[in-house]
Design an enzyme around this catalytic site. Structure first.
Site, PDB file in Angstrom:
ATOM      1  CG  ASP A 185       4.025  -1.536  -3.134  1.00  0.00           C
ATOM      2  OD1 ASP A 185       5.081  -2.022  -2.691  1.00  0.00           O
ATOM      3  OD2 ASP A 185       3.139  -1.048  -2.402  1.00  0.00           O
ATOM      4  CG  HIS A 207       1.886  -5.673  -2.871  1.00  0.00           C
ATOM      5  ND1 HIS A 207       1.689  -5.105  -1.628  1.00  0.00           N
ATOM      6  CD2 HIS A 207       1.384  -4.780  -3.780  1.00  0.00           C
ATOM      7  CE1 HIS A 207       1.095  -3.937  -1.779  1.00  0.00           C
ATOM      8  NE2 HIS A 207       0.889  -3.711  -3.062  1.00  0.00           N
ATOM      9  CG  HIS A 214      -3.571  -4.960  -4.969  1.00  0.00           C
ATOM     10  ND1 HIS A 214      -4.340  -3.843  -4.733  1.00  0.00           N
ATOM     11  CD2 HIS A 214      -2.291  -4.563  -4.771  1.00  0.00           C
ATOM     12  CE1 HIS A 214      -3.562  -2.822  -4.419  1.00  0.00           C
ATOM     13  NE2 HIS A 214      -2.309  -3.238  -4.419  1.00  0.00           N
ATOM     14  CG  HIS A 222       3.291   2.620  -6.487  1.00  0.00           C
ATOM     15  ND1 HIS A 222       3.419   3.708  -5.650  1.00  0.00           N
ATOM     16  CD2 HIS A 222       2.434   1.761  -5.879  1.00  0.00           C
ATOM     17  CE1 HIS A 222       2.667   3.524  -4.568  1.00  0.00           C
ATOM     18  NE2 HIS A 222       2.064   2.348  -4.683  1.00  0.00           N
TER      19      HIS A 222
END
Length: 256
Positions: free
Chosen positions: A63, A114, A118, A208
């Site tokens: 991510d 994604h 966010h 990540h």
């Protein structure tokens, strides 16, 4: 001695008002209760956490929402180890680091969605959810020439509405069944042990691009996973084609 009560006009109106208010309260309570029962009885729509497979294939995903200091290093490690992974990018990150988006795509990795900012998707309206999905898709497609087909909600935050919005966007809602917890800065060895102890065919690993120890841990993780006989593929190649369902664990199965 029998008492005789005299109802005045005002008293009659007061009694009728009380009866009317009571009836309204009962109606509101009934409707509210009915809605709660209906909501609680609605089947939960679960994203894809892992996939039912028998061929020992697993996927590793990253991510990217904020920093970019490690992306180039991670791409080099993946290249050296001949691993194709999946990157879930936030639209704001795409705006800041278009060259990195190009590099990820050029290396053959999945470039996926994604969200645009966010955001907590469950706190948004239907229109807000669709906007988060579409805006990020548009940004990625403008750079790579290819629209994402996978969506991972920020924070893993979802409900039936979010899953429905993703599917209505002709995309797969993706979570993970193995969290490396790299965002908590465990040691590389702790990450290796955590991941290898939970591995199963069809697993999706979460990492990540900005966690402190991820670059050091990644080569060790790749070697340890391969030592157990698993092959790395991007998520787009691990999910099953066709109509599917997810069980209570989020394991993807083809519909019978």
């Amino acid at each position: 001695m029998m008492k005789i009560y005299t109802l005045t006009k005002n008293k009659i109106l007061l009694v009728l008002s009380c009866v009317l208010l009571g009836a309204i309260a009962l109606t509101v309570t009934f409707r509210t209760t009915a809605k709660i029962v209906a909501a609680s009885s609605e089947p939960r729509d679960i994203p894809i956490y892992c996939v039912q497979r028998d061929d020992k294939k697993v996927a590793i995903s990253f991510d990217a929402a904020w920093g970019n200091e490690q992306t180039e290093t991670l791409l080099q490690i993946l290249k050296d180890k001949n691993v194709t992974a999946t990157f879930f990018l936030v639209g704001d990150w795409v705006d800041k680091y278009p060259d990195s988006v190009k590099a990820i795509a050029k290396a053959g990795h999945d470039v996926e969605n994604h969200s645009d900012t966010h955001a907590y998707m469950t706190k948004l309206s239907k229109e807000g959810q669709m906007s988060e999905i579409k805006n990020c898709n548009d940004k990625i497609k403008a750079i790579t020439g290819k629209a994402p087909t996978l969506f991972r909600p920020p924070y893993g935050d979802y409900d039936n509405s979010v899953v429905k919005s993703v599917k209505e966007s002709s995309m797969y809602p993706i979570q993970w069944d193995i969290d490396s917890l790299d965002w908590k800065d465990p040691t590389p060895q702790q990450m290796v042990e955590r991941i290898t102890s939970k591995l199963t065919s069809g697993s999706i690993i979460l990492m990540h691009n900005g966690a402190k120890n991820t670059p050091e841990a990644l080569p060790q993780i790749i070697d340890a996973v391969r030592a157990q006989g698993y092959e790395f593929v991007p998520i787009s190649q691990i999910i099953l084609e066709g109509d599917y369902t997810t069980d209570h664990e989020g394991r993807m199965h083809l519909s019978e």
